[in-house]
Design an enzyme around this catalytic site. Structure first.
Site, mmCIF file in Angstrom:
data_model
loop_
_atom_site.group_PDB
_atom_site.id
_atom_site.type_symbol
_atom_site.label_atom_id
_atom_site.label_comp_id
_atom_site.label_asym_id
_atom_site.label_seq_id
_atom_site.Cartn_x
_atom_site.Cartn_y
_atom_site.Cartn_z
ATOM 1 N N LYS A 1 0.850 -1.205 0.000
ATOM 2 C CA LYS A 1 0.000 0.000 0.000
ATOM 3 C C LYS A 1 0.878 1.245 0.000
ATOM 4 O O LYS A 1 0.725 2.121 -0.845
ATOM 5 C CB LYS A 1 -0.904 0.020 1.229
ATOM 6 N N ASN A 2 1.829 1.308 0.915
ATOM 7 C CA ASN A 2 2.625 2.546 1.047
ATOM 8 C C ASN A 2 3.685 2.662 -0.033
ATOM 9 O O ASN A 2 4.319 3.702 -0.178
ATOM 10 C CB ASN A 2 3.229 2.641 2.447
ATOM 11 N N CYS B 1 -5.863 12.964 11.586
ATOM 12 C CA CYS B 1 -6.638 11.727 11.521
ATOM 13 C C CYS B 1 -6.521 11.038 12.873
ATOM 14 O O CYS B 1 -6.033 11.608 13.839
ATOM 15 C CB CYS B 1 -6.137 10.836 10.390
ATOM 16 N N ARG C 1 -0.754 15.230 12.181
ATOM 17 C CA ARG C 1 -0.162 15.006 10.846
ATOM 18 C C ARG C 1 -0.064 16.289 10.018
ATOM 19 O O ARG C 1 -0.643 16.432 8.948
ATOM 20 C CB ARG C 1 -0.918 13.903 10.122
ATOM 21 N N ASP D 1 3.847 20.744 7.285
ATOM 22 C CA ASP D 1 4.793 21.871 7.231
ATOM 23 C C ASP D 1 6.088 21.504 6.514
ATOM 24 O O ASP D 1 6.625 22.307 5.732
ATOM 25 C CB ASP D 1 5.085 22.389 8.637
ATOM 26 N N LEU D 2 6.568 20.271 6.716
ATOM 27 C CA LEU D 2 7.827 19.864 6.057
ATOM 28 C C LEU D 2 7.630 19.771 4.539
ATOM 29 O O LEU D 2 8.510 20.136 3.756
ATOM 30 C CB LEU D 2 8.308 18.521 6.615
ATOM 31 N N ASP E 1 3.938 1.468 12.186
ATOM 32 C CA ASP E 1 2.713 0.814 11.688
ATOM 33 C C ASP E 1 2.510 -0.569 12.291
ATOM 34 O O ASP E 1 1.418 -1.136 12.185
ATOM 35 C CB ASP E 1 2.746 0.702 10.154
ATOM 36 N N ARG F 1 -8.908 -0.449 4.091
ATOM 37 C CA ARG F 1 -8.128 0.579 3.386
ATOM 38 C C ARG F 1 -6.724 0.076 3.080
ATOM 39 O O ARG F 1 -6.053 0.546 2.161
ATOM 40 C CB ARG F 1 -8.043 1.840 4.243
HETATM 41 C C1 EPZ Z 1 3.720 7.404 5.934
HETATM 42 O O1 EPZ Z 1 2.904 8.451 6.453
HETATM 43 C C2 EPZ Z 1 2.844 6.173 5.892
HETATM 44 N N1 EPZ Z 1 1.726 6.399 4.984
HETATM 45 C C3 EPZ Z 1 2.324 5.851 7.288
HETATM 46 O O2 EPZ Z 1 1.562 4.629 7.201
HETATM 47 C C4 EPZ Z 1 3.523 5.607 8.194
HETATM 48 O O3 EPZ Z 1 3.051 5.391 9.519
HETATM 49 C C5 EPZ Z 1 4.439 6.845 8.182
HETATM 50 O O4 EPZ Z 1 4.826 7.136 6.819
HETATM 51 C C6 EPZ Z 1 5.707 6.631 8.994
HETATM 52 O O5 EPZ Z 1 6.389 5.526 8.520
HETATM 53 C C7 EPZ Z 1 1.928 6.256 3.653
HETATM 54 O O6 EPZ Z 1 3.022 5.985 3.201
HETATM 55 C C8 EPZ Z 1 0.732 6.460 2.784
HETATM 56 P P1 EPZ Z 1 5.631 10.988 7.963
HETATM 57 P P2 EPZ Z 1 3.432 9.993 6.418
HETATM 58 O O7 EPZ Z 1 5.508 12.184 7.107
HETATM 59 O O8 EPZ Z 1 4.175 10.231 5.159
HETATM 60 C C9 EPZ Z 1 5.285 14.317 11.323
HETATM 61 C C10 EPZ Z 1 -0.272 3.211 7.521
HETATM 62 O O9 EPZ Z 1 -0.790 2.729 8.534
HETATM 63 N N2 EPZ Z 1 5.285 15.269 10.202
HETATM 64 O O10 EPZ Z 1 6.908 10.213 7.967
HETATM 65 O O11 EPZ Z 1 2.306 10.874 6.744
HETATM 66 C C11 EPZ Z 1 3.992 13.530 11.390
HETATM 67 O O12 EPZ Z 1 2.992 14.255 12.076
HETATM 68 C C12 EPZ Z 1 0.152 4.678 7.515
HETATM 69 O O13 EPZ Z 1 -0.044 2.586 6.454
HETATM 70 C C13 EPZ Z 1 5.358 16.640 10.462
HETATM 71 O O14 EPZ Z 1 5.433 17.060 11.608
HETATM 72 O O15 EPZ Z 1 4.467 9.953 7.645
HETATM 73 C C14 EPZ Z 1 4.404 12.282 12.117
HETATM 74 O O16 EPZ Z 1 4.400 12.543 13.501
HETATM 75 C C15 EPZ Z 1 -0.151 5.376 8.829
HETATM 76 N N3 EPZ Z 1 5.343 17.505 9.429
HETATM 77 C C16 EPZ Z 1 5.834 12.056 11.644
HETATM 78 O O17 EPZ Z 1 6.287 13.330 11.122
HETATM 79 C C17 EPZ Z 1 5.261 17.076 8.123
HETATM 80 O O18 EPZ Z 1 5.264 17.925 7.208
HETATM 81 C C18 EPZ Z 1 5.974 10.998 10.559
HETATM 82 O O19 EPZ Z 1 5.226 11.425 9.459
HETATM 83 C C19 EPZ Z 1 5.188 15.684 7.878
HETATM 84 C C20 EPZ Z 1 5.205 14.801 8.929
#
Ligand code: EPZ
Length: 435
Positions: A22-23, A116, A121, A124-125, A324, A415
């Site tokens: 999925k990811n 969510c 989530r 900003d980055l 996850d 999902r």
């Molecule tokens: C991806 O989400 C995955 N989703 C998530 O899987 C997974 O848990 C996550 O990476 C971490 O491995 C998909 O790939 C579709 P992040 P993503 O940006 O990209 C913070 C599942 O169950 N953050 O690495 O959203 C954020 O709030 C899902 O399959 C910021 O602060 O993860 C979080 O605390 C759930 N600012 C942390 O970083 C930003 O701009 C990790 O987020 C972006 C993220």
């Protein structure tokens, strides 16, 4: 609400072929917008998130065909650059179309994804990085993140929606970006935007998840020039990706879920297409008393007794223990021998499954980002999936509980898992579904 009934006390025994990732596929679908020529994806999982993503792509003007696990995309006539709220709210990873649309047609209008079940989530980055690449991005007046307990999670996401983003990429160019945190989505958005831009883009402290490697492999097969050395990614811009036929790799989180299901039920499971990127989990499973035998693509795992609880486990960005798999691991510890602490370092609200496990007799104390779990005999009950991975975790708890448990809210699990009931049945579980 769709629900699953599971009879506990039966050790899983069998072999399984894992669905496509999925990811892995979600950023690759966004990348299918880029360049020219049809893209054909094999082993594309039949899951809700893919269905919602393909819906967005069709609205943008892509021609999309699906035959079984093969998805074909022709993005040559994409002119649309606006993604409406009602489509984007269904799937958080719609934010990846920001980078893809800027890369393809230099314009994008879409809602901020909002929070969510597992956390705020923010993006900003993503926005900081795309602005460093020269994108001009306006954020409509921010809404506030709130959760309405009377709404189901999808509506909550709508209520959590903040304003629309309006992005202009006319003057974008390569840049040297250093991420403050190795965000998976932000890394993917940078790659999607930078591939076709003039000039080189360098990303430091990029996410190292294998799904990023799959995205780079997919784009390089289409003619892009992306190199990765650990957490440094170099993207030589100015390429126009061409046609490709690409096979998705097995989903490592679904794989980890079924290995943990074997640990929960004291069973033995053979994974026929093991994806190789689960070292942190395998190390932990051996510490918990499991036996692992690997041969080429196959992995045999057995937990011939009650799992021993590890004293301490913490989640971390790859190659650390995946967030996850945190709630599926919690479900295993709930019935394990001894007590252990799980520290969640990635998301700020990812212990929601604990409350449902407690309803099955689990002994769990939450203290900030730590959960202390003392293993005990679980009892069957009717519980509700709090999110995608939490729903799968409750199935693992049901496998070890006395009696028949019912898990509601399985729409969440659909999902990301093609057919949890089918897969658990294939491994010998007594499972039936109610619509
Ligand atoms: C991806 O989400 C995955 N989703 C998530 O899987 C997974 O848990 C996550 O990476 C971490 O491995 C998909 O790939 C579709 P992040 P993503 O940006 O990209 C913070 C599942 O169950 N953050 O690495 O959203 C954020 O709030 C899902 O399959 C910021 O602060 O993860 C979080 O605390 C759930 N600012 C942390 O970083 C930003 O701009 C990790 O987020 C972006 C993220």
């Amino acid at each position: 609400m769709k629900s699953l009934k599971i009879k506990g006390g039966i050790p899983l025994k069998g072999e399984i072929c894992i669905q496509g990732s999925k990811n892995g596929v979600l950023p690759i679908l966004a990348a299918s917008l880029l360049g020219e020529g049809p893209v054909v994806l094999e082993n594309c999982p039949v899951i809700g998130d893919v269905k919602d993503t393909l819906q967005i792509m069709k609205k943008l003007g892509c021609t999309v065909w699906r035959e079984g696990d093969v998805v074909s995309v022709d993005a040559s006539s994409v002119r649309e650059f606006v993604i409406e709220k009602e489509e984007a709210v269904r799937i958080r990873s719609s934010v990846l179309f920001l980078g893809a649309l800027l890369g393809k047609i230099k314009k994008a209008v879409l809602p901020q994804p909002g929070g969510c079940a597992i956390g705020m989530r923010p993006i900003d980055l993503h926005l900081e990085s795309l602005r460093q690449l020269g994108a001009v991005i306006e954020e409509e007046n921010e809404g506030s993140w709130k959760e309405n307990p009377n709404q189901d999670q999808r509506e909550t996401q709508v209520s959590a929606q903040t304003g629309m983003l309006t992005a202009d990429g006319t003057h974008m160019h390569g840049a040297h970006i250093r991420l403050r945190f190795p965000s998976v989505g932000a890394t993917e958005n940078i790659i999607l935007a930078a591939v076709m831009l003039p000039g080189e883009t360098i990303v430091e402290q990029a996410a190292r998840e294998p799904e990023i490697d799959q995205l780079c492999e997919f784009l390089n097969l289409r003619g892009a020039k992306i190199k990765r050395e650990k957490d440094l990614i170099r993207i030589k811009g100015g390429t126009v990706p061409g046609p490709v036929r690409y096979r998705m790799k097995a989903d490592r989180i679904v794989t980890g879920t079924y290995l943990l299901a074997a640990a929960a039920s004291r069973g033995t499971v053979m994974i026929r297409n093991f994806p190789q990127e689960l070292d942190a989990l395998l190390y932990l499973l051996e510490k918990m008393g499991g036996d692992i035998y690997q041969e080429e693509q196959k992995l045999l795992f057995s937990m011939p007794h009650r799992a021993h609880a590890p004293a301490f486990v913490e989640t971390a960005p790859y190659p650390g223990f995946p967030t996850d798999l945190q709630s599926p691991l919690m479900a295993v510890l709930a019935g394990a021998d001894g007590a252990g602490v799980i520290k969640e370092n990635v998301f700020e609200n990812r212990f929601r499954t604990a409350g449902q496990l407690v309803r099955m007799g689990a002994q769990i104390e939450i203290d900030g980002s730590c959960a202390r779990v003392t293993g005990c005999k679980l009892c069957s009950n009717t519980v509700k999936a709090p999110d995608l991975r939490g729903g799968a975790a409750l199935a693992l708890a049901a496998l070890q509980a006395d009696g028949v448990s019912t898990i509601t809210g399985m729409e969440y699990v659909e999902r990301g898992y093609e057919d949890l009931a089918r897969d658990l049945r294939m491994l010998g579980a007594q499972v039936w579904e109610e619509r």
